[in-house]
Design a protein around this motif. Structure first.
Motif, short mmCIF file in Angstrom:
data_model
loop_
_atom_site.label_atom_id
_atom_site.label_comp_id
_atom_site.label_asym_id
_atom_site.label_seq_id
_atom_site.Cartn_x
_atom_site.Cartn_y
_atom_site.Cartn_z
N ALA A 90 34.95 41.52 49.34
CA ALA A 90 33.94 42.57 49.27
C ALA A 90 34.38 43.67 48.29
O ALA A 90 33.58 44.18 47.50
CB ALA A 90 33.68 43.15 50.66
N VAL A 91 35.66 44.02 48.35
CA VAL A 91 36.18 45.04 47.44
C VAL A 91 36.12 44.54 46.00
O VAL A 91 35.72 45.28 45.09
CB VAL A 91 37.62 45.45 47.84
N VAL A 92 36.46 43.30 45.77
CA VAL A 92 36.43 42.73 44.42
C VAL A 92 34.99 42.69 43.90
O VAL A 92 34.71 43.06 42.76
CB VAL A 92 37.07 41.32 44.41
N ARG A 93 34.06 42.25 44.77
CA ARG A 93 32.64 42.23 44.36
C ARG A 93 32.13 43.64 44.06
O ARG A 93 31.40 43.84 43.10
CB ARG A 93 31.78 41.60 45.47
N LYS A 94 32.55 44.60 44.87
CA LYS A 94 32.12 45.98 44.64
C LYS A 94 32.65 46.49 43.30
O LYS A 94 31.93 47.13 42.54
CB LYS A 94 32.62 46.87 45.78
N GLU A 95 33.92 46.19 43.01
CA GLU A 95 34.49 46.59 41.73
C GLU A 95 33.77 45.91 40.57
O GLU A 95 33.49 46.53 39.54
CB GLU A 95 35.99 46.26 41.68
N GLN A 96 33.44 44.63 40.73
CA GLN A 96 32.72 43.91 39.67
C GLN A 96 31.32 44.50 39.47
O GLN A 96 30.87 44.65 38.33
CB GLN A 96 32.62 42.42 40.03
N ARG A 97 30.64 44.83 40.58
CA ARG A 97 29.31 45.45 40.47
C ARG A 97 29.40 46.81 39.78
O ARG A 97 28.55 47.15 38.97
CB ARG A 97 28.68 45.61 41.86
N GLN A 98 30.44 47.56 40.12
CA GLN A 98 30.61 48.87 39.49
C GLN A 98 30.86 48.72 37.99
O GLN A 98 30.31 49.47 37.17
CB GLN A 98 31.75 49.65 40.13
N ARG A 99 31.69 47.75 37.61
CA ARG A 99 31.94 47.50 36.20
C ARG A 99 30.65 47.07 35.49
O ARG A 99 30.33 47.54 34.40
CB ARG A 99 33.02 46.43 36.01
N ALA A 100 29.91 46.15 36.12
CA ALA A 100 28.66 45.67 35.54
C ALA A 100 27.65 46.83 35.43
O ALA A 100 26.94 46.96 34.43
CB ALA A 100 28.08 44.53 36.37
N HIS A 101 27.61 47.67 36.47
CA HIS A 101 26.71 48.83 36.44
C HIS A 101 27.10 49.78 35.31
O HIS A 101 26.24 50.29 34.59
CB HIS A 101 26.75 49.55 37.79
N ARG A 102 28.40 50.00 35.17
CA ARG A 102 28.88 50.87 34.09
C ARG A 102 28.53 50.30 32.72
O ARG A 102 28.09 51.03 31.83
CB ARG A 102 30.38 51.07 34.21
N VAL A 103 28.67 48.99 32.55
CA VAL A 103 28.34 48.34 31.28
C VAL A 103 26.84 48.49 31.01
O VAL A 103 26.43 48.83 29.89
CB VAL A 103 28.76 46.85 31.30
N ARG A 104 26.00 48.22 32.03
CA ARG A 104 24.55 48.38 31.85
C ARG A 104 24.18 49.83 31.54
O ARG A 104 23.31 50.10 30.72
CB ARG A 104 23.81 47.90 33.10
N LEU A 105 24.88 50.75 32.20
CA LEU A 105 24.62 52.17 31.95
C LEU A 105 24.95 52.53 30.51
O LEU A 105 24.16 53.21 29.84
CB LEU A 105 25.45 53.04 32.91
#
Length: 140
Positions: free
Chosen positions: A24-39
Motif C-alpha cells: 500500500a505504501v509503495v502504491r501510494k508513493e507510485q501514485r504520488q510520483r505519477a500525480h507529480r509527473v501529471r501535474l
C-alpha cells in the motif's frame, strides 16, 4: 575493492517484506510520483498556452497600433485637404459675389479685354518679360 563488491551483493540480496502495508505504501508513493509527473505536464502545457496567448495578444496589439497610426496619418492628410478645399471654396464664393456686381464686371472687362467706355482712350503699356530681364542681365 573486494570489500565494496561484497557490500553491494549484500544489499541486493536483502529481501523486502511483502506485506499489505508495504504494498500500500509503495502504491501510494507510485501514485504520488505519477500525480507529480501529471501535474508537471499540465503546468508545462498551461505555461506553453499562456506564452502562446501572450505572443498572440502582443502581435495583435502591434498590428493594431500600426494600423491606427496609418489611419491617424490619413486623417491628418484628409483634414489638411479639407482646410485647403474650404479656403478655395471661400475664395470662389467671394469671387461669385464680385461677379454679381456690374461695376466689377465692367472693370474686369476693361482690364482683360481692353474695352472702353465712351470717350476713353486706352493705352497699352507692355509689361517687362522675364526673358527681356535675363537678356539685359546677361549683357551687362
Amino acid at each position: 575493492m573486494l570489500g565494496a563488491r561484497k557490500e553491494k551483493n549484500k544489499s541486493s540480496q536483502i529481501a523486502s517484506i511483502n506485506t499489505d502495508y508495504v504494498r500500500a505504501v509503495v502504491r501510494k508513493e507510485q501514485r504520488q510520483r505519477a500525480h507529480r509527473v501529471r501535474l508537471y505536464r499540465r503546468l508545462a502545457v498551461f505555461g506553453i498556452l499562456v506564452v502562446l496567448t501572450a505572443i498572440g495578444i502582443g502581435s495583435m496589439m502591434f498590428s493594431q497600433t500600426k494600423t491606427l497610426a496609418a489611419i491617424e496619418q490619413e486623417k491628418a492628410e484628409a483634414l489638411e485637404r479639407l482646410e485647403e478645399v474650404q479656403e478655395e471654396q471661400e475664395i470662389l464664393k467671394h469671387q461669385i459675389t464680385k461677379l454679381n456686381d456690374d461695376e466689377y464686371i465692367a472693370k474686369l472687362a476693361r482690364k482683360e479685354y481692353y474695352l472702353s467706355e465712351d470717350g476713353e482712350i486706352i493705352f497699352a503699356i507692355p509689361e517687362k518679360d522675364k526673358k527681356g530681364k535675363e537678356n539685359k542681365d546677361g549683357k551687362e
